[in-house]
Write a protein that holds these residues in place. Sequence first.
Motif, short mmCIF file in Angstrom:
data_model
loop_
_atom_site.label_atom_id
_atom_site.label_comp_id
_atom_site.label_asym_id
_atom_site.label_seq_id
_atom_site.Cartn_x
_atom_site.Cartn_y
_atom_site.Cartn_z
N ASP A 173 -2.85 6.76 -10.25
CA ASP A 173 -1.96 6.12 -9.28
C ASP A 173 -0.78 7.07 -9.08
OD1 ASP A 173 -0.37 4.50 -7.71
OD2 ASP A 173 0.23 3.20 -9.36
N SER A 174 -0.94 8.03 -8.19
CA SER A 174 0.10 9.06 -8.05
C SER A 174 1.31 8.61 -7.25
CB SER A 174 -0.49 10.33 -7.45
OG SER A 174 -1.23 10.04 -6.30
N ASP A 175 1.18 7.55 -6.44
CA ASP A 175 2.35 7.09 -5.68
C ASP A 175 3.02 5.87 -6.32
OD1 ASP A 175 0.57 5.08 -5.06
OD2 ASP A 175 0.54 5.48 -2.90
N ASN A 176 2.55 5.49 -7.50
CA ASN A 176 3.14 4.39 -8.29
C ASN A 176 3.21 3.06 -7.56
OD1 ASN A 176 3.58 5.95 -10.65
ND2 ASN A 176 5.35 6.89 -9.66
N ASP A 177 2.20 2.77 -6.73
CA ASP A 177 2.16 1.46 -6.07
C ASP A 177 1.28 0.47 -6.82
OD1 ASP A 177 -0.37 2.43 -5.51
OD2 ASP A 177 -0.28 2.01 -3.36
N GLY A 178 0.74 0.88 -7.97
CA GLY A 178 -0.10 0.00 -8.77
C GLY A 178 -1.57 0.08 -8.45
N ILE A 179 -1.95 0.94 -7.48
CA ILE A 179 -3.36 1.09 -7.07
C ILE A 179 -3.73 2.57 -7.16
CG2 ILE A 179 -5.04 0.75 -5.23
CD1 ILE A 179 -3.16 -1.45 -4.13
N VAL A 180 -4.83 2.88 -7.85
CA VAL A 180 -5.25 4.28 -7.96
C VAL A 180 -5.71 4.80 -6.61
CG1 VAL A 180 -5.86 4.09 -10.40
CG2 VAL A 180 -7.61 3.73 -8.68
N GLU A 181 -5.56 6.11 -6.43
CA GLU A 181 -5.95 6.73 -5.17
C GLU A 181 -7.26 7.52 -5.33
OE1 GLU A 181 -1.97 5.60 -5.10
OE2 GLU A 181 -2.55 7.38 -6.24
N ASP A 182 -7.98 7.62 -4.21
CA ASP A 182 -9.20 8.41 -4.20
C ASP A 182 -8.85 9.89 -4.01
OD1 ASP A 182 -8.67 8.78 -1.48
OD2 ASP A 182 -10.21 7.37 -0.82
N ALA A 183 -9.85 10.74 -3.84
CA ALA A 183 -9.62 12.18 -3.72
C ALA A 183 -8.79 12.54 -2.49
CB ALA A 183 -10.96 12.91 -3.67
N ASN A 184 -8.79 11.68 -1.47
CA ASN A 184 -8.03 11.93 -0.26
C ASN A 184 -6.61 11.34 -0.31
OD1 ASN A 184 -10.25 13.22 0.95
ND2 ASN A 184 -11.11 11.24 1.52
N GLY A 185 -6.27 10.72 -1.43
CA GLY A 185 -4.94 10.12 -1.56
C GLY A 185 -4.84 8.71 -1.03
N ASN A 186 -5.97 8.12 -0.65
CA ASN A 186 -5.98 6.74 -0.15
C ASN A 186 -6.22 5.77 -1.31
OD1 ASN A 186 -5.83 7.62 2.59
ND2 ASN A 186 -8.00 8.11 2.50
N PRO A 187 -5.59 4.59 -1.25
CA PRO A 187 -5.83 3.60 -2.30
C PRO A 187 -7.33 3.21 -2.35
CG PRO A 187 -4.02 2.92 -0.89
CD PRO A 187 -4.66 4.11 -0.24
N VAL A 188 -7.86 3.05 -3.56
CA VAL A 188 -9.27 2.66 -3.69
C VAL A 188 -9.46 1.26 -3.11
CG1 VAL A 188 -9.78 4.11 -5.66
CG2 VAL A 188 -9.02 1.78 -6.04
N GLU A 189 -10.65 1.02 -2.62
CA GLU A 189 -11.01 -0.27 -2.03
C GLU A 189 -11.98 -1.00 -2.95
OE1 GLU A 189 -9.85 -1.66 0.76
OE2 GLU A 189 -8.55 0.06 1.16
N CYS A 190 -11.83 -2.29 -3.03
CA CYS A 190 -12.78 -3.14 -3.74
C CYS A 190 -13.56 -3.92 -2.68
CB CYS A 190 -12.06 -4.10 -4.68
SG CYS A 190 -11.37 -3.30 -6.13
N THR A 191 -14.74 -3.40 -2.35
CA THR A 191 -15.54 -4.05 -1.30
C THR A 191 -16.66 -4.86 -1.89
OG1 THR A 191 -16.85 -2.05 -1.12
CG2 THR A 191 -15.02 -2.30 0.41
#
Length: 187
Positions: free
Chosen positions: A169-187
């Motif tokens: 979680d590089s932006d410290n919003d509580g959600i880990v990011e993928d390789a592109n820097g986007n928050p991971v999705e739970c689909t």
Amino acid sequence: MKHLHVARGFSLLELIIVLVIVAVIATFASATFDTTVKSVRQQSALTELISVINFARNSAIQEQITVTLCPLTINNKCGSDWSRPLVAFRDPDRTRSISNESQILRVIQLNDSGNVAGKTGIRDYFRFRPSGLAVEAIGNIVWCPDDRDRKHAAQIRINMGGRPFVSKDSDNDGIVEDANGNPVECT
């Protein structure tokens, strides 16, 4: 002279105050317990996934054979339903299928701890060469808790070297990011 002892109980106001305090403490304790349970399940799933990825890669290197990791269909071929058991197996002909039980190296089932989704581009598997590389079959695995709360989700990325890395979680919003820097999705 005799002293009288007056039995004193709680007044209604004191009782209500005590009940409110107990309710507040119970609410915080429940939330903390829920977070702890989710964290333990996440760590357990990550440990098991990283273990099977490393095992598959190391088996490919030690046995000098191609090893595939994927969920299998009922026909023992790699499929896209990541809720099925994940199987690491010897795949010398790179068919992404099992024709003999002796090919199976390890099987894991993670459904009881959450949901798993593999993101492998156009493929539905991870493949490790005898060198340990995973050049043509890289991607990631996302684990989400049953309630799909992204704050408790995790992602493991597999690089070309075949090594797994846990996303941060590089932006410290509580959600880990993928390789592109986007928050991971739970689909």
